[in-house]
Design an enzyme around this catalytic site. Structure first.
Site, PDB file in Angstrom:
ATOM      1  N   TYR A 142       0.828  -1.210   0.000  1.00  0.00           N
ATOM      2  CA  TYR A 142       0.000   0.000   0.000  1.00  0.00           C
ATOM      3  C   TYR A 142       0.863   1.261   0.000  1.00  0.00           C
ATOM      4  O   TYR A 142       0.427   2.312  -0.453  1.00  0.00           O
ATOM      5  CB  TYR A 142      -0.889   0.036   1.242  1.00  0.00           C
ATOM      6  CG  TYR A 142      -2.219  -0.665   1.109  1.00  0.00           C
ATOM      7  CD1 TYR A 142      -2.295  -1.984   0.699  1.00  0.00           C
ATOM      8  CD2 TYR A 142      -3.397   0.002   1.421  1.00  0.00           C
ATOM      9  CE1 TYR A 142      -3.512  -2.625   0.601  1.00  0.00           C
ATOM     10  CE2 TYR A 142      -4.624  -0.634   1.336  1.00  0.00           C
ATOM     11  CZ  TYR A 142      -4.678  -1.948   0.927  1.00  0.00           C
ATOM     12  OH  TYR A 142      -5.895  -2.576   0.841  1.00  0.00           O
ATOM     13  N   LYS A 188       3.292 -15.424   2.149  1.00  0.00           N
ATOM     14  CA  LYS A 188       3.427 -16.157   0.885  1.00  0.00           C
ATOM     15  C   LYS A 188       4.918 -16.407   0.682  1.00  0.00           C
ATOM     16  O   LYS A 188       5.523 -15.984  -0.308  1.00  0.00           O
ATOM     17  CB  LYS A 188       2.794 -15.314  -0.246  1.00  0.00           C
ATOM     18  CG  LYS A 188       2.683 -16.008  -1.574  1.00  0.00           C
ATOM     19  CD  LYS A 188       1.579 -17.054  -1.645  1.00  0.00           C
ATOM     20  CE  LYS A 188       1.620 -17.769  -2.981  1.00  0.00           C
ATOM     21  NZ  LYS A 188       0.720 -18.936  -3.040  1.00  0.00           N
ATOM     22  N   ASP A 220      -2.982 -18.223   0.442  1.00  0.00           N
ATOM     23  CA  ASP A 220      -4.024 -18.884  -0.362  1.00  0.00           C
ATOM     24  C   ASP A 220      -4.696 -19.990   0.446  1.00  0.00           C
ATOM     25  O   ASP A 220      -5.923 -20.112   0.486  1.00  0.00           O
ATOM     26  CB  ASP A 220      -3.455 -19.407  -1.699  1.00  0.00           C
ATOM     27  CG  ASP A 220      -2.166 -20.198  -1.551  1.00  0.00           C
ATOM     28  OD1 ASP A 220      -1.566 -20.176  -0.449  1.00  0.00           O
ATOM     29  OD2 ASP A 220      -1.741 -20.840  -2.537  1.00  0.00           O
ATOM     30  N   ASP A 244      -6.225  -7.010   4.315  1.00  0.00           N
ATOM     31  CA  ASP A 244      -7.396  -6.379   3.691  1.00  0.00           C
ATOM     32  C   ASP A 244      -8.329  -7.461   3.161  1.00  0.00           C
ATOM     33  O   ASP A 244      -9.540  -7.450   3.413  1.00  0.00           O
ATOM     34  CB  ASP A 244      -6.922  -5.461   2.556  1.00  0.00           C
ATOM     35  CG  ASP A 244      -8.089  -4.782   1.852  1.00  0.00           C
ATOM     36  OD1 ASP A 244      -9.010  -4.331   2.559  1.00  0.00           O
ATOM     37  OD2 ASP A 244      -8.078  -4.718   0.610  1.00  0.00           O
ATOM     38  N   ASP A 248     -12.044  -9.272   4.998  1.00  0.00           N
ATOM     39  CA  ASP A 248     -13.370  -9.328   4.364  1.00  0.00           C
ATOM     40  C   ASP A 248     -13.924 -10.749   4.382  1.00  0.00           C
ATOM     41  O   ASP A 248     -15.119 -10.954   4.587  1.00  0.00           O
ATOM     42  CB  ASP A 248     -13.316  -8.829   2.908  1.00  0.00           C
ATOM     43  CG  ASP A 248     -13.608  -7.329   2.794  1.00  0.00           C
ATOM     44  OD1 ASP A 248     -13.343  -6.601   3.777  1.00  0.00           O
ATOM     45  OD2 ASP A 248     -14.097  -6.884   1.740  1.00  0.00           O
TER      46      ASP A 248
END
Ligand code: IPM
Ligand code: MG
Length: 369
Positions: A142, A188, A220, A244, A248
């Protein structure tokens, strides 16, 4: 009597309506718990673009810096889509997080039993799930540079420093100690060097917290595990962008994004906001779900003002109102009564008022005893 200064950023869309509900709950807290809150409102987001030309002014940042905590509604809406990228409401939010040094974003996903049916997942998968997503909020892709785009390519940079990973890891381990003592570090590392680095630093910090159980997961797989068996998680710690996305997903475990509060914490400042957005399609119609905003005010009482009894009173009141079958439209199901924003607020206020006498007596006895 203690007195606290709050900066209030209602923002756009349903922001002002849900903020109003949260402030009324805080008014009740101040009557019952011998504390005063002084509110100073400021423009932030699209409404600030309309009045000041920019989503976040230096004056608003300064107000936030001067206050004991910031309460924020939500920002954004399609009417500001044609703003240049750097002037969008979302950019204002990123600038605010950066300016206040709010590196730790806490997003709890707690399942209210009464809402087990509201999720698209099976109640048997959800029952008992209680997850705290700890998202790094001021670093990663970001904020990395170089960044940009031209007509042939677009580029961003993902960097994490040792200090950035250490402090967010400490936040996660400390929180786990107050919960179920488990941290899952999500990265990751099979592909990204920045994630290999993240993994190593988290493992090093873990040595300071040998009593906390640490495991690791690729992002993942974590996305899959969150919907397959959410009960396996306690505290999740992860970088900005993964957080982020995963927050959700964890929100849907609770049935509605409209239910989730959040805290963004730094060394000096703290901001509390619901995870959901501005819901412009229902703005001004007294239909919005105020519970995430009210929950965010409760998190503020809990984390910044160390008033766990007042926070607990609000969380319990929310749970009871849901048990009684009251729902705003977004979480309504069969055999529930649909109520408006202000009715939902009043129901929470009534439940709080009922409890506060008992709580105050208990607190008094614990001081005396
Ligand atoms: C969030 C939002 C923001 C983010 C956007 C609005 C910039 O999605 O708080 O999760 O990506 O951090
Ligand atoms: Mg998001």
């Amino acid at each position: 009597m203690k007195s606290y200064q709050l900066t209030i950023l209602p923002g756009d869309g349903i922001g002002p309506e849900i903020m109003d509900a949260a402030l009324q709950v805080l008014d009740l807290v101040s009557q019952e718990f011998n504390v005063t809150f002084d509110y100073e409102e400021a423009l932030f987001g699209g409404c600030s673009i309309d009045s000041n030309g920019v989503p976040l002014t230096d004056e608003t940042i300064e107000k936030c810096r001067q206050s004991d905590a910031v309460l924020m509604g939500a920002v954004g809406g399609s009417q500001w889509d044609n703003q240049p990228h750097e002037n969008k409401p979302e950019q204002g939010l990123l600038k605010l997080r950066e300016s206040l040094g709010l590196y730790a974003n806490l997003r709890p996903a707690t399942i209210y039993n009464a809402l087990l049916d509201a999720s698209s997942l099976k109640p048997s998968v959800l029952r008992g799930a209680d997850i705290m997503v700890v998202r790094e909020l001021t670093g990663g892709i970001y904020f990395g540079s170089p960044r940009g785009m031209d007509k042939d390519k677009g580029w961003n940079t993902l960097t994490y420093t040792k200090e950035e990973v250490e402090r967010i890891a400490r936040t996660a381990f400390e929180l786990a100690r107050k919960r179920n003592n488990r941290v899952t570090s999500i990265h990751k590392a099979n592909v990204l060097e920045s994630s290999q680095f993240w993994r190593e630093v988290v493992e090093d910090v873990h040595k300071e917290f040998p009593d906390v159980f640490l495991n690791e997961m690729y992002v993942d797989n974590a996305a899959m595990q969150l919907v397959r068996d959410p009960k396996q998680f306690d505290v999740i710690v992860t970088q900005n962008m993964f957080g982020d996305i995963l927050s959700d997903i964890s929100a849907m475990i609770t049935g509605s994004l409209g239910m989730l509060p959040s805290a963004s914490l730094g060394e000096k400042h703290a901001l509390y906001e619901p995870v959901h957005g501005t819901a412009p399609e229902i703005a001004g119609q007294n239909k919005a779900n105020p519970l995430a905003m009210i929950g965010s005010a409760a998190m503020m009482l809990d984390y910044t003002f160390e008033m766990p009894e007042a926070a607990g009173m609000i969380y319990d009141a929310i749970g009871e109102v849901l048990e009684l079958g009251f729902r705003t439209e977004d979480i309504a199901s069969q055999n529930t009564s649909v109520v408006s924003t202000t009715e939902m607020r009043n129901l929470v206020l009534e439940r709080c008022a009922d409890k506060s006498d008992t709580i105050i007596e208990m607190v008094r006895m614990s001081y005396e005893g």
